[in-house]
Scaffold this motif. Structure first.
Motif, PDB file in Angstrom:
ATOM      1  N   SER A 106      62.173  14.946  41.865  1.00 39.06           N
ATOM      2  CA  SER A 106      62.668  13.832  42.688  1.00 39.06           C
ATOM      3  C   SER A 106      63.046  12.679  41.760  1.00 39.06           C
ATOM      4  O   SER A 106      62.494  11.582  41.866  1.00 39.06           O
ATOM      5  CB  SER A 106      61.601  13.418  43.708  1.00 39.06           C
ATOM      6  OG  SER A 106      62.118  12.419  44.565  1.00 39.06           O
TER       7      SER A 106
ATOM      8  N   VAL B 236      71.340  15.129  34.742  1.00 39.59           N
ATOM      9  CA  VAL B 236      69.937  14.846  34.394  1.00 39.59           C
ATOM     10  C   VAL B 236      69.026  15.841  35.125  1.00 39.59           C
ATOM     11  O   VAL B 236      68.067  16.374  34.549  1.00 39.59           O
ATOM     12  CB  VAL B 236      69.563  13.381  34.749  1.00 39.59           C
ATOM     13  CG1 VAL B 236      68.153  13.053  34.280  1.00 39.59           C
ATOM     14  CG2 VAL B 236      70.554  12.403  34.123  1.00 39.59           C
TER      15      VAL B 236
ATOM     16  N   HIS C 152      64.478  18.891  50.849  1.00 38.39           N
ATOM     17  CA  HIS C 152      64.992  17.521  51.013  1.00 38.39           C
ATOM     18  C   HIS C 152      64.094  16.776  51.994  1.00 38.39           C
ATOM     19  O   HIS C 152      64.045  17.119  53.173  1.00 38.39           O
ATOM     20  CB  HIS C 152      66.442  17.610  51.522  1.00 38.39           C
ATOM     21  CG  HIS C 152      67.091  16.290  51.732  1.00 38.39           C
ATOM     22  ND1 HIS C 152      68.089  16.091  52.645  1.00 38.39           N
ATOM     23  CD2 HIS C 152      66.884  15.079  51.141  1.00 38.39           C
ATOM     24  CE1 HIS C 152      68.484  14.831  52.605  1.00 38.39           C
ATOM     25  NE2 HIS C 152      67.763  14.206  51.708  1.00 38.39           N
TER      26      HIS C 152
ATOM     27  N   THR D  37      71.147   4.092  44.768  1.00 31.32           N
ATOM     28  CA  THR D  37      71.124   5.546  44.994  1.00 31.32           C
ATOM     29  C   THR D  37      72.267   5.938  45.941  1.00 31.32           C
ATOM     30  O   THR D  37      72.945   6.948  45.747  1.00 31.32           O
ATOM     31  CB  THR D  37      69.766   5.970  45.601  1.00 31.32           C
ATOM     32  OG1 THR D  37      68.736   5.549  44.708  1.00 31.32           O
ATOM     33  CG2 THR D  37      69.665   7.460  45.799  1.00 31.32           C
TER      34      THR D  37
ATOM     35  N   GLY E 116      66.588   3.087  51.541  1.00 31.30           N
ATOM     36  CA  GLY E 116      66.778   4.165  50.558  1.00 31.30           C
ATOM     37  C   GLY E 116      67.218   3.632  49.196  1.00 31.30           C
ATOM     38  O   GLY E 116      66.929   4.228  48.167  1.00 31.30           O
TER      39      GLY E 116
ATOM     40  N   ARG F  34      53.055   2.425  38.763  1.00 27.81           N
ATOM     41  CA  ARG F  34      53.701   1.896  39.976  1.00 27.81           C
ATOM     42  C   ARG F  34      53.576   2.916  41.118  1.00 27.81           C
ATOM     43  O   ARG F  34      53.257   2.560  42.256  1.00 27.81           O
ATOM     44  CB  ARG F  34      55.182   1.635  39.650  1.00 27.81           C
ATOM     45  CG  ARG F  34      55.958   0.924  40.730  1.00 27.81           C
ATOM     46  CD  ARG F  34      57.445   0.899  40.391  1.00 27.81           C
ATOM     47  NE  ARG F  34      57.933   2.251  40.138  1.00 27.81           N
ATOM     48  CZ  ARG F  34      58.974   2.576  39.381  1.00 27.81           C
ATOM     49  NH1 ARG F  34      59.646   1.639  38.756  1.00 27.81           N
ATOM     50  NH2 ARG F  34      59.361   3.827  39.213  1.00 27.81           N
TER      51      ARG F  34
ATOM     52  N   SER G 224      69.549  14.491  47.453  1.00 29.35           N
ATOM     53  CA  SER G 224      70.061  14.152  48.792  1.00 29.35           C
ATOM     54  C   SER G 224      71.347  14.896  49.099  1.00 29.35           C
ATOM     55  O   SER G 224      71.751  14.969  50.247  1.00 29.35           O
ATOM     56  CB  SER G 224      70.398  12.670  48.889  1.00 29.35           C
ATOM     57  OG  SER G 224      69.337  11.880  48.495  1.00 29.35           O
TER      58      SER G 224
ATOM     59  N   LEU H 148      58.754   9.165  33.344  1.00 22.21           N
ATOM     60  CA  LEU H 148      59.178   8.910  31.967  1.00 22.21           C
ATOM     61  C   LEU H 148      58.155   8.105  31.178  1.00 22.21           C
ATOM     62  O   LEU H 148      57.932   8.355  30.010  1.00 22.21           O
ATOM     63  CB  LEU H 148      60.522   8.173  31.969  1.00 22.21           C
ATOM     64  CG  LEU H 148      61.693   8.976  32.552  1.00 22.21           C
ATOM     65  CD1 LEU H 148      62.936   8.100  32.648  1.00 22.21           C
ATOM     66  CD2 LEU H 148      61.973  10.209  31.700  1.00 22.21           C
TER      67      LEU H 148
ATOM     68  N   VAL I 104      66.351  18.680  33.541  1.00 24.05           N
ATOM     69  CA  VAL I 104      64.940  18.818  33.925  1.00 24.05           C
ATOM     70  C   VAL I 104      64.651  20.262  34.373  1.00 24.05           C
ATOM     71  O   VAL I 104      63.636  20.854  33.999  1.00 24.05           O
ATOM     72  CB  VAL I 104      64.573  17.792  35.034  1.00 24.05           C
ATOM     73  CG1 VAL I 104      63.303  18.177  35.763  1.00 24.05           C
ATOM     74  CG2 VAL I 104      64.449  16.397  34.430  1.00 24.05           C
TER      75      VAL I 104
ATOM     76  N   GLU J 265      69.501  10.416  41.047  1.00 23.95           N
ATOM     77  CA  GLU J 265      70.503  11.299  41.667  1.00 23.95           C
ATOM     78  C   GLU J 265      71.694  11.500  40.714  1.00 23.95           C
ATOM     79  O   GLU J 265      72.782  10.957  40.914  1.00 23.95           O
ATOM     80  CB  GLU J 265      70.932  10.697  43.016  1.00 23.95           C
ATOM     81  CG  GLU J 265      71.796  11.589  43.891  1.00 23.95           C
ATOM     82  CD  GLU J 265      71.078  12.805  44.474  1.00 23.95           C
ATOM     83  OE1 GLU J 265      69.931  13.087  44.111  1.00 23.95           O
ATOM     84  OE2 GLU J 265      71.708  13.494  45.287  1.00 23.95           O
TER      85      GLU J 265
ATOM     86  N   GLY K  62      56.796   8.626  39.922  1.00 24.43           N
ATOM     87  CA  GLY K  62      56.662   7.169  40.012  1.00 24.43           C
ATOM     88  C   GLY K  62      57.660   6.557  40.968  1.00 24.43           C
ATOM     89  O   GLY K  62      57.533   5.397  41.353  1.00 24.43           O
TER      90      GLY K  62
HETATM   91  N1  LIG Z   1      65.565   7.001  48.490  1.00 24.20           N
HETATM   92  C1  LIG Z   1      65.719   7.797  49.555  1.00 24.20           C
HETATM   93  O1  LIG Z   1      65.710   7.349  50.708  1.00 24.20           O
HETATM   94  C2  LIG Z   1      65.873   9.278  49.358  1.00 24.20           C
HETATM   95  C3  LIG Z   1      65.733  10.138  50.463  1.00 24.20           C
HETATM   96  C4  LIG Z   1      65.832  11.531  50.264  1.00 24.20           C
HETATM   97  C5  LIG Z   1      66.080  12.033  48.986  1.00 24.20           C
HETATM   98  N2  LIG Z   1      66.235  11.163  47.937  1.00 24.20           N
HETATM   99  C6  LIG Z   1      66.487  11.724  46.608  1.00 24.20           C
HETATM  100  O2  LIG Z   1      65.253  11.687  45.893  1.00 24.20           O
HETATM  101  C7  LIG Z   1      65.523  11.525  44.483  1.00 24.20           C
HETATM  102  C8  LIG Z   1      64.785  10.297  43.969  1.00 24.20           C
HETATM  103  O3  LIG Z   1      65.223   9.158  44.681  1.00 24.20           O
HETATM  104  P1  LIG Z   1      64.353   7.798  44.666  1.00 24.20           P
HETATM  105  O4  LIG Z   1      65.000   6.906  45.651  1.00 24.20           O
HETATM  106  O5  LIG Z   1      62.903   8.126  44.795  1.00 24.20           O
HETATM  107  O6  LIG Z   1      64.673   7.274  43.187  1.00 24.20           O
HETATM  108  P2  LIG Z   1      63.826   6.239  42.282  1.00 24.20           P
HETATM  109  O7  LIG Z   1      64.831   5.646  41.350  1.00 24.20           O
HETATM  110  O8  LIG Z   1      62.969   5.366  43.118  1.00 24.20           O
HETATM  111  O9  LIG Z   1      62.836   7.195  41.463  1.00 24.20           O
HETATM  112  C9  LIG Z   1      63.255   8.113  40.490  1.00 24.20           C
HETATM  113  C10 LIG Z   1      62.117   8.276  39.490  1.00 24.20           C
HETATM  114  O10 LIG Z   1      62.471   9.324  38.596  1.00 24.20           O
HETATM  115  C11 LIG Z   1      62.090   8.943  37.279  1.00 24.20           C
HETATM  116  N3  LIG Z   1      62.885   9.743  36.339  1.00 24.20           N
HETATM  117  C12 LIG Z   1      64.191   9.614  36.041  1.00 24.20           C
HETATM  118  N4  LIG Z   1      64.550  10.555  35.128  1.00 24.20           N
HETATM  119  C13 LIG Z   1      63.432  11.288  34.860  1.00 24.20           C
HETATM  120  C14 LIG Z   1      63.147  12.412  34.024  1.00 24.20           C
HETATM  121  N5  LIG Z   1      64.097  12.946  33.257  1.00 24.20           N
HETATM  122  N6  LIG Z   1      61.889  12.905  34.010  1.00 24.20           N
HETATM  123  C15 LIG Z   1      60.913  12.362  34.776  1.00 24.20           C
HETATM  124  N7  LIG Z   1      61.124  11.297  35.602  1.00 24.20           N
HETATM  125  C16 LIG Z   1      62.367  10.781  35.647  1.00 24.20           C
HETATM  126  C17 LIG Z   1      62.355   7.440  37.228  1.00 24.20           C
HETATM  127  O11 LIG Z   1      61.629   6.830  36.182  1.00 24.20           O
HETATM  128  C18 LIG Z   1      61.867   7.020  38.627  1.00 24.20           C
HETATM  129  O12 LIG Z   1      60.492   6.698  38.647  1.00 24.20           O
HETATM  130  C19 LIG Z   1      67.056  11.445  44.354  1.00 24.20           C
HETATM  131  O13 LIG Z   1      67.550  12.728  44.076  1.00 24.20           O
HETATM  132  C20 LIG Z   1      67.488  10.978  45.732  1.00 24.20           C
HETATM  133  O14 LIG Z   1      68.803  11.326  46.052  1.00 24.20           O
HETATM  134  C21 LIG Z   1      66.118   9.800  48.074  1.00 24.20           C
END
Ligand SMILES: NC(=O)c1ccc[n+]([C@@H]2O[C@H](COP(=O)([O-])OP(=O)(O)OC[C@H]3O[C@@H](n4cnc5c(N)ncnc54)[C@H](O)[C@@H]3O)[C@@H](O)[C@H]2O)c1
Length: 293
Positions: free
Chosen positions: A96, A103, A147, A247, A243, A47, A126, A40, A107, A99, A17
């Motif tokens: 994903s 947690v 990544h 985060t 981003g 969404r 990341s 979750l 998983v 961060e 999501g």
């Molecule tokens: N945002 C960026 O630009 C970017 C780029 C590269 C990598 N990342 C990495 O990708 C990952 C996600 O980042 P994001 O920006 O998409 O975050 P986000 O907060 O948009 O999404 C995280 C999702 O994970 C879900 N979640 C949390 N704990 C959970 C669990 N135990 N089981 C199932 N779902 C769970 C949340 O409900 C949420 O929908 C992070 O590790 C981040 O560092 C982010």
């Protein structure tokens, strides 16, 4: 069910999501794989699906996908809040989620307990060292970093990151999968915090934030400098607004813990996050975007 990971037909995206998770799921579905988004609660999943549908519509409007291709990709995507149930019947899992290494470890422990032994478990972290996540499993040779970059359907690179125990076979399978996705790869050969790309971009972002905090230039001019002088598609402060500053803070604190003060978040970015200004997703970060996007 496929008989081995050489045939990856069915993938699950944990955190599907979220901002990155839904983009990753979309890329996999467009490439012809069956994808399950796991999150979750149903609200998070709805969404994510909404974002995928809007993104597929945009690709059709831009004539990058046909109507039929978009419809078929959408039909290949399902959702679930049942992590274990989905993991029992998957060929590959990519995590994903938030961060937070504890947690993520939890998983991975849960995925490892039920997924077929041959299934490769990948993290989109990341910056966390992959071995810190792999150690929560009984299959560290089949745990790897993949990544992605934001937004996944647009950005061309997947950085493949080795943990201490990641096997060559796992790296090769992830390279082959990335090719099916139409992506290029680089390999970070050592288990290390921040890999190549996060060390590079976070150094630029940290220096940009210091320039702004010192009052030397506006965020907009820092962004314009990188776009016009260095031909970057997007400036560093726009990149971090996209981003998510929430985060970013987590990632930069973890990087500072390993590499020292050069990655430490500035007071100004802490203040923005304290005030609930996370960038694009809230409508305001270093720049003002009007509404949440
Ligand atoms: N945002 C960026 O630009 C970017 C780029 C590269 C990598 N990342 C990495 O990708 C990952 C996600 O980042 P994001 O920006 O998409 O975050 P986000 O907060 O948009 O999404 C995280 C999702 O994970 C879900 N979640 C949390 N704990 C959970 C669990 N135990 N089981 C199932 N779902 C769970 C949340 O409900 C949420 O929908 C992070 O590790 C981040 O560092 C982010």
């Amino acid at each position: 069910m496929s008989d081995s990971a050489t045939s990856i037909d069915k993938v699950m995206v944990v955190g599907g999501g979220g901002q990155m998770g839904n983009g990753i799921a979309q890329v996999a579905a467009v490439a012809g794989l069956e994808v399950t988004l796991v999150d979750l609660d149903q609200g998070d999943l709805d969404r994510g699906i909404g974002r995928i549908e809007r993104s597929l519509e945009r690709l059709v409007r831009k004539e990058q996908l046909s109507d039929t291709e978009a419809k078929e990709a959408r039909e290949r995507i399902t959702t679930s809040t049942d992590l274990e149930g989905t993991a029992r019947d998957t060929d590959h899992a990519i995590e994903s989620i938030v961060e937070d290494v504890d947690v993520k470890r939890d998983v991975f422990r849960r995925l490892d307990a039920v997924a077929r032994p041959d299934v490769i478990l990948a993290s989109n972290t990341s910056q966390f060292a992959i071995s810190a996540i792999a150690a929560a499993t009984g299959r560290p040779d089949r745990v790897v970093g993949t990544h992605w970059f934001n937004p996944p359907p647009v950005m061309r690179l997947i950085e493949i990151v080795r943990g201490v125990e990641t096997s060559d076979d796992t790296v090769e399978k992830m390279q082959a999968l990335a090719q099916r996705y139409g992506k290029e790869t680089i390999v970070c050969q050592k288990d290390t915090q921040g890999f190549l790309t996060s060390r590079l971009i976070m150094a630029l972002i940290a220096e940009s934030m210091r320039i702004v905090e010192e009052g030397i230039a506006s965020p907009e001019d820092v962004n314009r400098a990188c776009q016009l002088a260095f031909n970057h598609a997007m400036g560093p402060l726009q990149t971090v607004d996209l981003g998510g500053l929430d985060t970013y803070i987590k990632a930069s604190e973890a990087m500072a813990h390993h590499y020292g003060d050069r990655f430490k978040p500035t007071q100004q970015v802490r203040a923005l996050v304290n005030a609930g200004h996370y960038g694009y997703k809230t409508g305001r970060g270093f720049s003002d975007y009007g509404t949440a996007q």
